[in-house]
Scaffold this active site. Structure first.
Site, PDB file in Angstrom:
ATOM      1  N   ALA A  64      33.959 -71.415 -89.483  1.00  0.00           N
ATOM      2  CA  ALA A  64      33.254 -71.186 -90.740  1.00  0.00           C
ATOM      3  C   ALA A  64      32.640 -72.523 -91.158  1.00  0.00           C
ATOM      4  O   ALA A  64      33.073 -73.583 -90.710  1.00  0.00           O
ATOM      5  CB  ALA A  64      34.236 -70.686 -91.786  1.00  0.00           C
ATOM      6  N   GLY A 109      36.843 -69.788 -87.475  1.00  0.00           N
ATOM      7  CA  GLY A 109      36.067 -68.547 -87.475  1.00  0.00           C
ATOM      8  C   GLY A 109      35.448 -68.249 -86.113  1.00  0.00           C
ATOM      9  O   GLY A 109      35.150 -67.096 -85.804  1.00  0.00           O
ATOM     10  N   GLU A 112      38.109 -66.598 -84.209  1.00  0.00           N
ATOM     11  CA  GLU A 112      38.240 -65.245 -84.786  1.00  0.00           C
ATOM     12  C   GLU A 112      37.110 -64.332 -84.328  1.00  0.00           C
ATOM     13  O   GLU A 112      37.315 -63.128 -84.126  1.00  0.00           O
ATOM     14  CB  GLU A 112      38.283 -65.348 -86.317  1.00  0.00           C
ATOM     15  CG  GLU A 112      39.551 -66.035 -86.798  1.00  0.00           C
ATOM     16  CD  GLU A 112      39.492 -66.398 -88.273  1.00  0.00           C
ATOM     17  OE1 GLU A 112      38.681 -67.288 -88.637  1.00  0.00           O
ATOM     18  OE2 GLU A 112      40.232 -65.803 -89.060  1.00  0.00           O
ATOM     19  N   GLU A 132      42.552 -74.328 -89.100  1.00  0.00           N
ATOM     20  CA  GLU A 132      42.360 -74.260 -90.558  1.00  0.00           C
ATOM     21  C   GLU A 132      43.448 -74.982 -91.339  1.00  0.00           C
ATOM     22  O   GLU A 132      43.203 -75.513 -92.414  1.00  0.00           O
ATOM     23  CB  GLU A 132      42.294 -72.794 -91.022  1.00  0.00           C
ATOM     24  CG  GLU A 132      41.024 -72.058 -90.622  1.00  0.00           C
ATOM     25  CD  GLU A 132      41.139 -71.328 -89.294  1.00  0.00           C
ATOM     26  OE1 GLU A 132      42.060 -71.636 -88.506  1.00  0.00           O
ATOM     27  OE2 GLU A 132      40.297 -70.449 -89.034  1.00  0.00           O
TER      28      GLU A 132
HETATM   29  N1  CAA Z   1      31.234 -76.473 -90.337  1.00  0.00           N
HETATM   30  C1  CAA Z   1      30.149 -77.193 -90.664  1.00  0.00           C
HETATM   31  N2  CAA Z   1      29.590 -78.096 -89.835  1.00  0.00           N
HETATM   32  C2  CAA Z   1      30.196 -78.291 -88.648  1.00  0.00           C
HETATM   33  C3  CAA Z   1      31.334 -77.573 -88.260  1.00  0.00           C
HETATM   34  C4  CAA Z   1      31.868 -76.603 -89.169  1.00  0.00           C
HETATM   35  N3  CAA Z   1      32.915 -75.831 -88.870  1.00  0.00           N
HETATM   36  N4  CAA Z   1      31.715 -77.971 -87.027  1.00  0.00           N
HETATM   37  C5  CAA Z   1      30.832 -78.924 -86.670  1.00  0.00           C
HETATM   38  N5  CAA Z   1      29.915 -79.105 -87.635  1.00  0.00           N
HETATM   39  C6  CAA Z   1      28.782 -80.038 -87.647  1.00  0.00           C
HETATM   40  C7  CAA Z   1      29.252 -81.478 -87.892  1.00  0.00           C
HETATM   41  O1  CAA Z   1      29.440 -81.706 -89.250  1.00  0.00           O
HETATM   42  C8  CAA Z   1      28.110 -82.245 -87.287  1.00  0.00           C
HETATM   43  O2  CAA Z   1      27.033 -82.264 -88.193  1.00  0.00           O
HETATM   44  P1  CAA Z   1      26.201 -83.635 -88.436  1.00  0.00           P
HETATM   45  O3  CAA Z   1      25.571 -83.927 -87.109  1.00  0.00           O
HETATM   46  O4  CAA Z   1      25.198 -83.231 -89.491  1.00  0.00           O
HETATM   47  O5  CAA Z   1      27.189 -84.662 -88.868  1.00  0.00           O
HETATM   48  C9  CAA Z   1      27.684 -81.398 -86.105  1.00  0.00           C
HETATM   49  O6  CAA Z   1      28.189 -80.086 -86.361  1.00  0.00           O
HETATM   50  C10 CAA Z   1      28.268 -81.861 -84.794  1.00  0.00           C
HETATM   51  O7  CAA Z   1      29.678 -81.931 -84.950  1.00  0.00           O
HETATM   52  P2  CAA Z   1      30.543 -83.234 -84.589  1.00  0.00           P
HETATM   53  O8  CAA Z   1      29.733 -84.478 -84.739  1.00  0.00           O
HETATM   54  O9  CAA Z   1      31.830 -83.151 -85.343  1.00  0.00           O
HETATM   55  O10 CAA Z   1      30.778 -82.988 -83.017  1.00  0.00           O
HETATM   56  P3  CAA Z   1      31.997 -83.492 -82.150  1.00  0.00           P
HETATM   57  O11 CAA Z   1      31.630 -83.178 -80.737  1.00  0.00           O
HETATM   58  O12 CAA Z   1      32.361 -84.892 -82.482  1.00  0.00           O
HETATM   59  O13 CAA Z   1      33.242 -82.585 -82.573  1.00  0.00           O
HETATM   60  C11 CAA Z   1      34.350 -80.498 -83.091  1.00  0.00           C
HETATM   61  C12 CAA Z   1      33.213 -81.201 -82.304  1.00  0.00           C
HETATM   62  C13 CAA Z   1      35.702 -80.966 -82.544  1.00  0.00           C
HETATM   63  C14 CAA Z   1      34.186 -79.007 -82.880  1.00  0.00           C
HETATM   64  C15 CAA Z   1      34.249 -80.884 -84.581  1.00  0.00           C
HETATM   65  O14 CAA Z   1      32.907 -80.670 -85.005  1.00  0.00           O
HETATM   66  C16 CAA Z   1      35.154 -80.098 -85.472  1.00  0.00           C
HETATM   67  O15 CAA Z   1      36.348 -80.363 -85.514  1.00  0.00           O
HETATM   68  N6  CAA Z   1      34.597 -79.108 -86.215  1.00  0.00           N
HETATM   69  C17 CAA Z   1      35.353 -78.345 -87.188  1.00  0.00           C
HETATM   70  C18 CAA Z   1      36.280 -77.347 -86.490  1.00  0.00           C
HETATM   71  C19 CAA Z   1      37.079 -76.582 -87.530  1.00  0.00           C
HETATM   72  O16 CAA Z   1      37.912 -77.129 -88.233  1.00  0.00           O
HETATM   73  N7  CAA Z   1      36.817 -75.269 -87.617  1.00  0.00           N
HETATM   74  C20 CAA Z   1      37.511 -74.408 -88.556  1.00  0.00           C
HETATM   75  C21 CAA Z   1      36.687 -74.244 -89.800  1.00  0.00           C
HETATM   76  S1  CAA Z   1      37.559 -73.384 -91.081  1.00  0.00           S
HETATM   77  C22 CAA Z   1      37.387 -71.743 -90.719  1.00  0.00           C
HETATM   78  O17 CAA Z   1      36.817 -71.369 -89.718  1.00  0.00           O
HETATM   79  C23 CAA Z   1      37.951 -70.805 -91.747  1.00  0.00           C
HETATM   80  C24 CAA Z   1      37.989 -69.373 -91.357  1.00  0.00           C
HETATM   81  O18 CAA Z   1      38.838 -68.930 -90.614  1.00  0.00           O
HETATM   82  C25 CAA Z   1      37.056 -68.424 -91.926  1.00  0.00           C
END
Ligand code: CAA
Length: 254
Positions: A64, A109, A112, A132
């Site tokens: 998400a 998400g 999921e 999460e």
């Molecule tokens: N939401 C918004 N933006 C995201 C994102 C997310 N879930 N995941 C990645 N991005 C964005 C980053 O902010 C970044 O944007 P910018 O270039 O503008 O800074 C871009 O995508 C590239 O990401 P990274 O620079 O972080 O890339 P990376 O290769 O270093 O890392 C990753 C990759 C490990 C997947 C890391 O991006 C990450 O940990 N993302 C979040 C994963 C996460 O926690 N997901 C769960 C979300 S909560 C949820 O999903 C709730 C639910 O159940 C409904």
């Protein structure tokens, strides 16, 4: 449909691609709504199989959208969760097999979304998990329920409580994905599975899926199976399948 989701239908196989690679295909509201609309369209167009994937080289869906979620009120978060559930339910209820082509990160998400599909085929580069907890929240798009159905209760609890990310091989060993293939073989493998499924009898596949997905207590679910089984005896494919067996030939399904 929002520009962040594309739908292509070819040879009765619909491919839904979440296309927001600059944010690793994170699910903002228009994207969630567009997933729902794309599934509706795939069904209306008569697709027999639905493949779900993410655009770009790195991610299936990284979750998400955290930038969007960070300032939501509880009421707004509930609305967002409802949208996610509606979209993923549409995938779960698609009247044919669905395959998640997990080409990279499938977190939160994203995991999921993959869980809402019937099958998950992962690239060796895939990373899956429900992280999460480390954002101070829990899975909100169905993960607490679908994950335990797929991997079992304790493994689901461990994944959700610790928030660990699994590489493709560990995800396979957990039962979270059905198979792992070399990254450059992913498209071909999924295309082959999807193509094989288009040759199976459509109504029987839909009935099998309905029976497997049945809700309620055991009696209700077993009754569902009986109804689905019996209803197929009104279809040309049932007659063709059984006649072909008796006549010792290959069946030619609708
Ligand atoms: N939401 C918004 N933006 C995201 C994102 C997310 N879930 N995941 C990645 N991005 C964005 C980053 O902010 C970044 O944007 P910018 O270039 O503008 O800074 C871009 O995508 C590239 O990401 P990274 O620079 O972080 O890339 P990376 O290769 O270093 O890392 C990753 C990759 C490990 C997947 C890391 O991006 C990450 O940990 N993302 C979040 C994963 C996460 O926690 N997901 C769960 C979300 S909560 C949820 O999903 C709730 C639910 O159940 C409904």
């Amino acid at each position: 449909m929002a520009e962040t989701v594309t739908l292509e239908i070819e040879a009765e196989i619909a491919t839904l691609t979440v296309d927001r690679p600059e944010a690793l295909n994170a699910l903002n509201v228009p994207t969630v709504d567009a997933i729902r609309d794309a599934v509706t369209e795939a069904e209306a167009e008569g697709a027999r199989v639905l493949v779900v994937t993410g655009a770009g080289e790195k991610a299936f869906v990284a979750g998400a959208d955290i930038s969007y979620m960070k300032s939501l009120s509880p009421a707004e978060a509930k609305q967002y969760a409802e949208k996610g559930h509606t979209a993923f339910r549409a995938i779960e209820n698609f009247p044919g097999p669905t395959i998640a082509k997990v080409n990279g990160f499938a977190l939160g998400g994203g995991c999921e979304l993959a869980l809402a599909c019937d099958m998950r085929v992962a690239s060796e580069r895939a990373v899956l998990g429900q992280p999460e907890i480390d954002l101070g929240i829990i899975p909100g798009f169905g993960g607490t329920q679908r994950l335990k159905r797929v991997v079992g209760d304790e493994r689901a609890r461990r994944l959700i409580y610790f928030g660990d990310r699994l590489d493709a091989q560990d995800a396979y060993e957990y039962g979270l994905v059905g198979e792992v293939v070399a990254h450059d073989e992913l498209d071909e493998r999924v295309a082959s599975l999807a193509s094989d499924l288009t040759k199976k009898p459509r109504h029987a596949l839909a009935a099998a899926k309905d029976a497997i997905n049945a809700q309620g207590d055991l009696t209700a679910r077993l009754e569902r199976e009986q109804i689905e089984f019996a209803d197929l005896f009104d279809t040309p494919d049932q007659r063709e399948g059984m006649e072909a067996f008796v006549e010792k030939r290959e069946p030619d399904f609708e």
